[in-house]
Design a protein around this motif. Structure first.
Motif, PDB file in Angstrom:
ATOM      1  N   SER A  81       0.987 -13.327   4.508  1.00 51.90           N
ATOM      2  CA  SER A  81       0.512 -12.066   5.050  1.00 51.90           C
ATOM      3  C   SER A  81       1.518 -10.977   4.691  1.00 51.90           C
ATOM      4  O   SER A  81       2.726 -11.205   4.739  1.00 51.90           O
ATOM      5  CB  SER A  81       0.371 -12.161   6.567  1.00 51.90           C
ATOM      6  OG  SER A  81       0.000 -10.909   7.110  1.00 51.90           O
ATOM      7  N   VAL A  82       1.008  -9.811   4.315  1.00 54.60           N
ATOM      8  CA  VAL A  82       1.896  -8.686   4.001  1.00 54.60           C
ATOM      9  C   VAL A  82       1.512  -7.498   4.864  1.00 54.60           C
ATOM     10  O   VAL A  82       0.377  -7.395   5.343  1.00 54.60           O
ATOM     11  CB  VAL A  82       1.830  -8.304   2.503  1.00 54.60           C
ATOM     12  CG1 VAL A  82       2.258  -9.472   1.637  1.00 54.60           C
ATOM     13  CG2 VAL A  82       0.428  -7.833   2.109  1.00 54.60           C
ATOM     14  N   PHE A  94       2.993  -3.858   1.637  1.00 54.30           N
ATOM     15  CA  PHE A  94       2.911  -5.073   0.814  1.00 54.30           C
ATOM     16  C   PHE A  94       4.134  -5.979   0.940  1.00 54.30           C
ATOM     17  O   PHE A  94       4.373  -6.818   0.076  1.00 54.30           O
ATOM     18  CB  PHE A  94       2.656  -4.735  -0.667  1.00 54.30           C
ATOM     19  CG  PHE A  94       1.642  -3.643  -0.891  1.00 54.30           C
ATOM     20  CD1 PHE A  94       0.511  -3.533  -0.085  1.00 54.30           C
ATOM     21  CD2 PHE A  94       1.819  -2.712  -1.900  1.00 54.30           C
ATOM     22  CE1 PHE A  94      -0.428  -2.518  -0.285  1.00 54.30           C
ATOM     23  CE2 PHE A  94       0.893  -1.699  -2.114  1.00 54.30           C
ATOM     24  CZ  PHE A  94      -0.240  -1.604  -1.297  1.00 54.30           C
ATOM     25  N   LYS A  95       4.895  -5.843   2.025  1.00 53.12           N
ATOM     26  CA  LYS A  95       6.051  -6.706   2.255  1.00 53.12           C
ATOM     27  C   LYS A  95       5.648  -7.880   3.142  1.00 53.12           C
ATOM     28  O   LYS A  95       4.934  -7.702   4.135  1.00 53.12           O
ATOM     29  CB  LYS A  95       7.187  -5.925   2.921  1.00 53.12           C
ATOM     30  CG  LYS A  95       7.779  -4.831   2.038  1.00 53.12           C
ATOM     31  CD  LYS A  95       8.845  -4.053   2.785  1.00 53.12           C
ATOM     32  CE  LYS A  95       9.403  -2.920   1.930  1.00 53.12           C
ATOM     33  NZ  LYS A  95      10.376  -2.085   2.684  1.00 53.12           N
ATOM     34  N   PRO A  96       6.099  -9.110   2.809  1.00 46.20           N
ATOM     35  CA  PRO A  96       5.748 -10.292   3.597  1.00 46.20           C
ATOM     36  C   PRO A  96       6.594 -10.409   4.862  1.00 46.20           C
ATOM     37  O   PRO A  96       7.460 -11.271   4.988  1.00 46.20           O
ATOM     38  CB  PRO A  96       6.031 -11.448   2.627  1.00 46.20           C
ATOM     39  CG  PRO A  96       7.163 -10.940   1.795  1.00 46.20           C
ATOM     40  CD  PRO A  96       6.918  -9.459   1.626  1.00 46.20           C
ATOM     41  N   MET A 127      -3.438  -8.570   3.522  1.00 42.89           N
ATOM     42  CA  MET A 127      -2.772  -7.424   4.138  1.00 42.89           C
ATOM     43  C   MET A 127      -3.231  -7.290   5.590  1.00 42.89           C
ATOM     44  O   MET A 127      -4.426  -7.259   5.875  1.00 42.89           O
ATOM     45  CB  MET A 127      -3.081  -6.130   3.378  1.00 42.89           C
ATOM     46  CG  MET A 127      -2.325  -4.924   3.947  1.00 42.89           C
ATOM     47  SD  MET A 127      -2.290  -3.510   2.806  1.00 42.89           S
ATOM     48  CE  MET A 127      -4.005  -2.975   2.867  1.00 42.89           C
ATOM     49  N   CYS A 128      -2.265  -7.248   6.484  1.00 43.11           N
ATOM     50  CA  CYS A 128      -2.546  -7.117   7.912  1.00 43.11           C
ATOM     51  C   CYS A 128      -2.214  -5.696   8.344  1.00 43.11           C
ATOM     52  O   CYS A 128      -1.096  -5.218   8.141  1.00 43.11           O
ATOM     53  CB  CYS A 128      -1.707  -8.120   8.697  1.00 43.11           C
ATOM     54  SG  CYS A 128      -2.035  -8.118  10.468  1.00 43.11           S
ATOM     55  N   GLU A 166      -2.722  -5.249  -7.148  1.00 46.56           N
ATOM     56  CA  GLU A 166      -1.651  -5.584  -8.096  1.00 46.56           C
ATOM     57  C   GLU A 166      -0.511  -6.337  -7.414  1.00 46.56           C
ATOM     58  O   GLU A 166       0.218  -7.101  -8.061  1.00 46.56           O
ATOM     59  CB  GLU A 166      -1.123  -4.308  -8.757  1.00 46.56           C
ATOM     60  CG  GLU A 166      -2.130  -3.670  -9.721  1.00 46.56           C
ATOM     61  CD  GLU A 166      -1.720  -2.280 -10.169  1.00 46.56           C
ATOM     62  OE1 GLU A 166      -0.614  -1.832  -9.770  1.00 46.56           O
ATOM     63  OE2 GLU A 166      -2.492  -1.637 -10.911  1.00 46.56           O
ATOM     64  N   ALA A 167      -0.374  -6.122  -6.099  1.00 44.15           N
ATOM     65  CA  ALA A 167       0.659  -6.827  -5.332  1.00 44.15           C
ATOM     66  C   ALA A 167       0.175  -8.197  -4.854  1.00 44.15           C
ATOM     67  O   ALA A 167       0.874  -8.874  -4.088  1.00 44.15           O
ATOM     68  CB  ALA A 167       1.088  -5.978  -4.136  1.00 44.15           C
TER      69      ALA A 167
END
Length: 315
Positions: free
Chosen positions: A163-164, A168-170, A213-214, A246-247
């Motif tokens: 999940s990011v 877009f960071k996990p 994505m959350c 793209e991420a």
């Protein structure tokens, strides 16, 4: 490394644990001082209910937003496992509250969590304690639900790799005592691989693995143009969603980050399986006929049901 994010060495140690060692972790020393643990939002308590007798055999927990969907799932899985007679009703264990609904069929627990991070976080705190008090071990937990897809045909099922957040960071940011703590949102890789294999074996719908994505809300947080407020153009929206693609992002929903973080903290093997109701690169509003959407929503149930049957040797 961000506070709260486990090191690679620690993650590897967790992954290498044998199934016999996978007990539920509740890292809260204050619980030992509580004579009765009241799970308020479940209307359950350790002084009023025999948790090991009620839930000690649970090996699979499926959670989803809607109470009716989770009731439908328990009926489906009970029939798949041959538990009870066809059409047999399963009572709501949490009938004493209107916050969440909980159903059980053999080793499977089905629980609703409402919509959004705060709602599922409250539920998970109490669910994890329930499993702990019940002395459960080797539990697999799966969130099944709906989502908006990115670059996928509607009806595709996404098995979440990680999940990011909206950048877009996990990671999941939890504010504790006024300070931000960042927690890892990676999910069990082996479990994701098993689910993808189940998708191939079923061969009934498109199943993919990707990042999820959350977001914190359904409209502006997901770059929709149809909310009450919107300060960006359609071009800016599309640029953002393409950057997400793209991420590695393949779908958007509102619960996966805290779900993943709490699985990591408690030692639960977790997965997120969501069907896409639309391709967000082509629009914002869901115009698919109700009957088609209804069938879409059964797809995560079928995939997870297949996994459960394989684990129980019912195939």
């Amino acid at each position: 490394m961000a506070p709260g994010v486990p090191s690679e060495k620690k993650k590897k140690k967790i992954e290498e644990q044998s199934s016999e060692e996978r007990a539920i972790r509740v890292p809260n020393p204050h619980l030992e001082k509580i004579k009765e643990d009241i799970l308020y939002h479940f209307a359950l308590g350790t002084a009023t209910h025999d948790f090991p007798a009620l839930f000690g055999d649970v090996k699979f927990v499926c959670v989803g937003g809607s109470p009716s969907r989770m009731k439908a799932f328990i009926s489906f899985i009970a029939e798949e496992l041959g538990i009870g007679s066809p059409g047999n009703d399963h009572p709501n264990i949490c009938a004493g509250t209107d916050r969440y609904a909980m159903y059980k069929a053999g080793p499977v627990l089905s629980v609703s969590h409402g919509m959004g991070i705060p709602s599922i976080a409250i539920m998970l705190h109490e669910l994890i304690k329930l499993l702990y008090h019940s002395k459960c071990s080797n539990v697999i937990i799966v969130r099944i639900g709906t989502s908006g897809g990115i670059g996928l045909e509607p009806g595709s099922v996404v098995v979440t790799k990680q999940s990011v957040d909206a950048t877009f960071k996990p990671q999941f940011e939890q504010v504790i005592l006024g300070k931000s703590v960042f927690r890892s949102t990676h999910l069990d890789e082996k479990l994701a691989e098993e689910l993808m294999e189940c998708g191939k074996e079923l061969d009934q719908f498109n199943t993919v693995v990707g990042n999820t994505m959350c977001t914190l809300d359904f409209y502006e947080g997901q770059a929709r143009l149809d909310g009450a407020f919107c300060s960006y153009s359609e071009e800016e929206k599309l640029q953002y969603l393409k950057s997400a693609y793209e991420a590695g992002v393949r779908n958007i929903e509102m619960e996966s980050s805290v779900f993943a973080a709490m699985c990591n903290l408690s030692g639960l093997r977790g997965a997120v399986v969501c069907v896409t109701l639309l391709n967000r690169l082509e629009g914002d509003q869901i115009t698919t006929p109700h009957e088609v959407l209804k069938e879409y929503q059964t797809r995560p149930q079928k995939l997870v049901g297949h996994l459960i049957k394989k684990h129980l040797g019912k195939q």
